[in-house]
Write a protein that holds these residues in place. Structure first.
Motif, PDB file in Angstrom:
ATOM      1  N   ARG B  84       0.836  -1.198   0.000  1.00  0.00           N
ATOM      2  CA  ARG B  84       0.000   0.000   0.000  1.00  0.00           C
ATOM      3  C   ARG B  84       0.873   1.250   0.000  1.00  0.00           C
ATOM      4  NH1 ARG B  84      -3.230  -3.221  -0.902  1.00  0.00           N
ATOM      5  NH2 ARG B  84      -5.384  -3.418  -0.208  1.00  0.00           N
ATOM      6  N   GLU B  85       0.346   2.301  -0.622  1.00  0.00           N
ATOM      7  CA  GLU B  85       1.017   3.594  -0.612  1.00  0.00           C
ATOM      8  C   GLU B  85      -0.027   4.677  -0.378  1.00  0.00           C
ATOM      9  OE1 GLU B  85       3.190   4.562  -4.205  1.00  0.00           O
ATOM     10  OE2 GLU B  85       4.171   6.242  -3.216  1.00  0.00           O
ATOM     11  N   LEU B  86       0.401   5.792   0.217  1.00  0.00           N
ATOM     12  CA  LEU B  86      -0.496   6.924   0.470  1.00  0.00           C
ATOM     13  C   LEU B  86       0.012   8.136  -0.314  1.00  0.00           C
ATOM     14  CD1 LEU B  86      -2.826   8.164   2.336  1.00  0.00           C
ATOM     15  CD2 LEU B  86      -0.963   8.872   3.831  1.00  0.00           C
ATOM     16  N   ILE B  87      -0.935   8.875  -0.891  1.00  0.00           N
ATOM     17  CA  ILE B  87      -0.575  10.063  -1.672  1.00  0.00           C
ATOM     18  C   ILE B  87      -1.385  11.266  -1.203  1.00  0.00           C
ATOM     19  CG2 ILE B  87      -0.632  11.094  -4.002  1.00  0.00           C
ATOM     20  CD1 ILE B  87       0.164   8.535  -5.182  1.00  0.00           C
ATOM     21  N   LEU B  88      -0.713  12.393  -1.065  1.00  0.00           N
ATOM     22  CA  LEU B  88      -1.375  13.690  -0.900  1.00  0.00           C
ATOM     23  C   LEU B  88      -1.130  14.465  -2.184  1.00  0.00           C
ATOM     24  CD1 LEU B  88      -0.353  14.897   2.700  1.00  0.00           C
ATOM     25  CD2 LEU B  88      -2.680  14.425   1.902  1.00  0.00           C
ATOM     26  N   MET B  89      -2.180  15.042  -2.753  1.00  0.00           N
ATOM     27  CA  MET B  89      -2.023  15.753  -4.010  1.00  0.00           C
ATOM     28  C   MET B  89      -2.855  17.035  -4.011  1.00  0.00           C
ATOM     29  SD  MET B  89      -3.223  14.575  -7.795  1.00  0.00           S
ATOM     30  CE  MET B  89      -2.198  13.135  -7.991  1.00  0.00           C
ATOM     31  N   THR B  90      -2.205  18.135  -4.359  1.00  0.00           N
ATOM     32  CA  THR B  90      -2.907  19.410  -4.522  1.00  0.00           C
ATOM     33  C   THR B  90      -2.986  19.720  -6.013  1.00  0.00           C
ATOM     34  OG1 THR B  90      -2.089  20.233  -2.403  1.00  0.00           O
ATOM     35  CG2 THR B  90      -2.878  21.878  -3.967  1.00  0.00           C
ATOM     36  N   ILE B 108     -13.446   7.462  -6.813  1.00  0.00           N
ATOM     37  CA  ILE B 108     -12.217   6.693  -6.608  1.00  0.00           C
ATOM     38  C   ILE B 108     -11.876   6.586  -5.109  1.00  0.00           C
ATOM     39  CG2 ILE B 108     -11.231   7.173  -8.886  1.00  0.00           C
ATOM     40  CD1 ILE B 108      -9.704   9.489  -7.705  1.00  0.00           C
ATOM     41  N   GLU B 109     -12.824   6.969  -4.251  1.00  0.00           N
ATOM     42  CA  GLU B 109     -12.651   6.890  -2.799  1.00  0.00           C
ATOM     43  C   GLU B 109     -11.479   7.706  -2.275  1.00  0.00           C
ATOM     44  OE1 GLU B 109     -13.469   3.126  -0.714  1.00  0.00           O
ATOM     45  OE2 GLU B 109     -13.863   2.274  -2.679  1.00  0.00           O
ATOM     46  N   ALA B 110     -11.228   8.839  -2.943  1.00  0.00           N
ATOM     47  CA  ALA B 110     -10.219   9.764  -2.417  1.00  0.00           C
ATOM     48  C   ALA B 110     -10.908  10.710  -1.444  1.00  0.00           C
ATOM     49  CB  ALA B 110      -9.593  10.559  -3.563  1.00  0.00           C
ATOM     50  N   ILE B 131      -3.338   3.045  -7.365  1.00  0.00           N
ATOM     51  CA  ILE B 131      -2.724   4.378  -7.416  1.00  0.00           C
ATOM     52  C   ILE B 131      -2.629   4.842  -8.874  1.00  0.00           C
ATOM     53  CG2 ILE B 131      -0.566   5.658  -7.031  1.00  0.00           C
ATOM     54  CD1 ILE B 131      -1.779   5.092  -4.364  1.00  0.00           C
ATOM     55  N   HIS B 132      -2.222   3.923  -9.731  1.00  0.00           N
ATOM     56  CA  HIS B 132      -2.101   4.246 -11.154  1.00  0.00           C
ATOM     57  C   HIS B 132      -3.459   4.678 -11.715  1.00  0.00           C
ATOM     58  CE1 HIS B 132      -0.479   4.059 -15.215  1.00  0.00           C
ATOM     59  NE2 HIS B 132      -1.542   3.352 -15.574  1.00  0.00           N
ATOM     60  N   THR B 133      -4.521   3.940 -11.343  1.00  0.00           N
ATOM     61  CA  THR B 133      -5.870   4.257 -11.822  1.00  0.00           C
ATOM     62  C   THR B 133      -6.293   5.661 -11.376  1.00  0.00           C
ATOM     63  OG1 THR B 133      -6.462   1.924 -11.679  1.00  0.00           O
ATOM     64  CG2 THR B 133      -8.285   3.487 -11.794  1.00  0.00           C
ATOM     65  N   VAL B 134      -6.022   6.001 -10.121  1.00  0.00           N
ATOM     66  CA  VAL B 134      -6.391   7.326  -9.612  1.00  0.00           C
ATOM     67  C   VAL B 134      -5.629   8.419 -10.363  1.00  0.00           C
ATOM     68  CG1 VAL B 134      -6.308   8.847  -7.600  1.00  0.00           C
ATOM     69  CG2 VAL B 134      -7.033   6.475  -7.325  1.00  0.00           C
ATOM     70  N   LEU B 135      -4.339   8.199 -10.563  1.00  0.00           N
ATOM     71  CA  LEU B 135      -3.539   9.212 -11.263  1.00  0.00           C
ATOM     72  C   LEU B 135      -4.045   9.404 -12.693  1.00  0.00           C
ATOM     73  CD1 LEU B 135       0.056   8.364  -9.941  1.00  0.00           C
ATOM     74  CD2 LEU B 135      -1.451  10.229  -9.229  1.00  0.00           C
TER      75      LEU B 135
END
Lengths: 167, 167
Positions: B84-90, B108-110, B131-135
């Motif tokens: 698992r990985e966690l991402i914060l994105m602005t 996408i459950e973000a 993660i790839h799908t969300v990006l």
């Protein structure tokens, strides 16, 4: 004092151990470190949570800025940053405790990612206060294994801007 | 080849840069590193994603096991691990794009953690495919800043045990 330091670096071998080494050579304790690529594939962001004397961290930041592979250093104040951490945790779980565990996990918005006949593995994320709450709520279960990412952080855009220093 | 290596170490200053240094001295590329304390406060788990020659990583693991502050090294196979990985994105977000962004984020459950008049910050976690799908789903929005934790991993208990080598 605890501080969150975010360092943008070029992806060259050795830069990570170089950055970590600058803190540890000053006897600065690194509580956690998280490093992953950014929106620019050639750039990695290293987030460190460090504790020690505040003037020492200022000196280390000055030295970081002199490194050729360091693009920028951001000294993020907690009050001006969104901070988050992710945890994977496997607990021992007998059959009769399963319903209780699932109820607690659901109430704290943890995702169950694996269940075996003797264990359950969950994933959850949040800020430090939320993580602390989850760990307390699950205190009655014996932990088999736990992996934490360490904190990552971005400036809060809605209330102010982090002290950003570009090299 | 890409490998996930999980290293349990005692919390002494310098151990983190020492571990990272062992990989980079062999010209082994560290894609990501995540380090946080475990259920035992005196023990930190360092998760590394490394790429390079498989025989070289075996040599590095042997050297890691000789370090006095290294308690154990686990060479986790992807097929036997929860990763698992966690991402914060602005992202930059104009007023007219806000509804679209919120709809995508929800699907996408973000979690939306901050919104300003020109930006939005979201938090999401998952395995590499997710993660790839969300990006990809958010590809139409210009990223202002992104912080990633790097992967963490635990063995899947329900289908088999990771190759665990204790020193």
């Amino acid at each position: 004092m605890r501080q969150v330091v975010s360092v943008l670096v070029r992806n060259h071998p050795g830069v990570l151990s170089h950055v970590a080494g600058l803190f540890t050579r000053r006897a600065y304790n690194i509580e956690s470190i998280a490093a992953g690529v950014t929106e620019r594939p050639e750039v990695t962001r290293i987030t460190l949570v460090v504790s020690g004397d505040e003037t020492v961290v200022e000196q280390v930041i000055k030295q970081l800025r002199k490194l050729i592979d360091v693009i920028g250093v951001i000294d993020l104040k907690y009050s001006q940053a969104v901070t988050r951490e992710l945890i994977l945790m496997t607990v021992f779980l007998s059959a009769e405790k399963r319903v209780e565990f699932i109820q607690i996990a659901t109430s704290i918005e943890a995702r169950i990612v694996d269940i075996s006949d003797q264990t359950a593995t969950i994933e959850f994320s949040g800020n430090e206060r939320q993580i602390h709450t989850v760990l307390m709520a699950l205190g009655g279960f014996k932990i088999k294994e736990m992996a934490r990412t360490g904190l990552i952080a971005l400036p809060i855009e809605s209330v102010g801007i982090g002290k950003e220093f570009l090299v």
